[in-house]
Design an enzyme around this catalytic site. Structure first.
Site, short mmCIF file in Angstrom:
data_model
loop_
_atom_site.label_atom_id
_atom_site.label_comp_id
_atom_site.label_asym_id
_atom_site.label_seq_id
_atom_site.Cartn_x
_atom_site.Cartn_y
_atom_site.Cartn_z
N ASP A 18 0.83 -1.21 0.00
CA ASP A 18 0.00 0.00 0.00
C ASP A 18 0.86 1.26 0.00
O ASP A 18 1.97 1.24 0.53
CB ASP A 18 -0.91 -0.04 1.24
CG ASP A 18 -2.06 0.94 1.12
OD1 ASP A 18 -2.30 1.48 0.02
OD2 ASP A 18 -2.74 1.18 2.14
N ASN A 66 -10.70 -2.99 -6.13
CA ASN A 66 -9.93 -1.96 -6.85
C ASN A 66 -10.57 -1.54 -8.18
O ASN A 66 -10.20 -0.51 -8.74
CB ASN A 66 -8.49 -2.42 -7.11
CG ASN A 66 -7.62 -2.38 -5.87
OD1 ASN A 66 -6.65 -3.12 -5.74
ND2 ASN A 66 -7.94 -1.50 -4.92
C1 FPP Z 1 -2.05 0.15 -3.26
O1 FPP Z 1 -1.56 1.47 -3.20
C2 FPP Z 1 -1.51 -0.53 -4.40
C3 FPP Z 1 -2.22 -1.11 -5.39
C4 FPP Z 1 -3.69 -1.13 -5.45
C5 FPP Z 1 -1.55 -1.72 -6.53
C6 FPP Z 1 -0.37 -2.58 -6.18
C7 FPP Z 1 0.40 -2.68 -7.40
C8 FPP Z 1 1.73 -2.60 -7.49
C9 FPP Z 1 2.69 -2.53 -6.36
C10 FPP Z 1 2.26 -2.54 -8.85
C11 FPP Z 1 3.02 -3.65 -9.35
C12 FPP Z 1 2.63 -5.02 -9.03
C13 FPP Z 1 3.03 -6.04 -9.81
C14 FPP Z 1 2.75 -7.42 -9.42
C15 FPP Z 1 3.73 -5.79 -11.05
P1 FPP Z 1 -2.61 2.64 -3.34
O2 FPP Z 1 -2.76 2.96 -4.78
O3 FPP Z 1 -3.88 2.29 -2.64
O4 FPP Z 1 -1.87 3.80 -2.58
P2 FPP Z 1 -2.55 4.95 -1.72
O5 FPP Z 1 -3.25 4.29 -0.56
O6 FPP Z 1 -1.37 5.77 -1.28
O7 FPP Z 1 -3.49 5.70 -2.62
#
Ligand code: FPP
Length: 240
Positions: A18, A66
């Site tokens: 996250d 998501n």
């Molecule tokens: C949460 O951060 C992250 C995600 C929903 C996506 C996770 C994806 C990756 C780490 C990219 C790559 C993965 C692979 C397997 C290639 P957020 O967007 O909710 O962050 P925030 O809470 O700060 O908005």
């Protein structure tokens, strides 16, 4: 201090990655820039597993919730997954990583499903780190799909209701090939589980850490693992 008979390294680590969005916002960049930076961290952490003694790594890449994000972000993430799989398949294979995916693939576009299937096939015989990528994964959805299959087996007489116990459902879950996680890490300071491995994490240790995922280094991973080694896991029992 953990007792002597307790392994000091978690066999299975699961990570809720996250903080990509906030990482990008802090730099005045679009959220997708954070996801790309997050993908680079995935590579580093996968690579760190073998020297650190972690045999199973499960990462939460995209949840069933998501899809509620903007169309731009969802499309960008799907492009990133396709690019990551195509670009990294050979490298992961050469590093002896076995890759598998959990989650409901049906809603994913066919091209992405093909890439996932091919990567699983390519790495099927590998004996190094077991990397599981949760993509369109939600624990409640997984339990619902598993229950449907279990009910079908009851309906066709393959399974007797009287024989159902707490080892039955795990055999129907997407994670049927995995040991339960010993340690679940969530980055970015949020202390919640967000529908991730609910059944499987019944006795996991949890680490909620403030670092945003794109800043989570191998060094910090090592520190989190060493804290795990200090924990006294009792699994509901009382030790003498
Ligand atoms: C949460 O951060 C992250 C995600 C929903 C996506 C996770 C994806 C990756 C780490 C990219 C790559 C993965 C692979 C397997 C290639 P957020 O967007 O909710 O962050 P925030 O809470 O700060 O908005």
């Amino acid at each position: 201090m953990a007792p002597k008979d307790q392994p000091s390294t978690p066999r299975h680590v699961a990570i809720i990655m996250d903080g990509n969005g906030r990482w990008a916002k802090l730099r005045g960049r679009p959220r997708l820039v954070g996801h790309h930076a997050g993908a680079r961290r995935v590579e580093e952490i996968v690579e760190a597993c073998t020297p650190l003694g972690v045999k199973y790594l499960t990462i939460f890449a995209f949840s069933t919730e998501n899809w509620k994000r903007t169309q731009t972000e969802v499309a960008g993430l799907m492009r990133l997954f396709k690019r990551f799989i195509s670009a990294k398949a050979q490298e992961l294979h050469l590093k002896n990583v076995r890759v598998r995916f959990i989650g409901d693939r049906v809603r994913l576009e066919p091209r992405l499903q093909d890439l996932m299937d091919n990567l699983e096939l390519l790495t099927a015989e590998n004996t190094g780190v077991n990397l599981t990528i949760a993509l369109n994964y939600g624990s409640r959805d997984e339990v619902a799909r598993a229950t449907k299959r279990l009910a079908q087996d009851v309906a066709t007489g393959k399974l007797r209701p009287a024989d159902i116990d707490d080892e039955t459902l795990p055999r129907y879950l997407d994670t049927c090939y995995l040991p339960d996680p010993d340690l679940v890490i969530r980055t970015s300071g949020e202390a919640r589980i967000s529908n991730f491995l609910l059944w499987q994490s019944a006795y996991a240790e949890y680490e909620f850490i403030d670092t945003l995922w794109p800043d989570f280094t191998e060094e910090e991973f090592r520190k989190v693992l060493s804290r795990f080694g200090q924990r006294d896991r009792r699994f509901g029992a009382v030790k003498a």
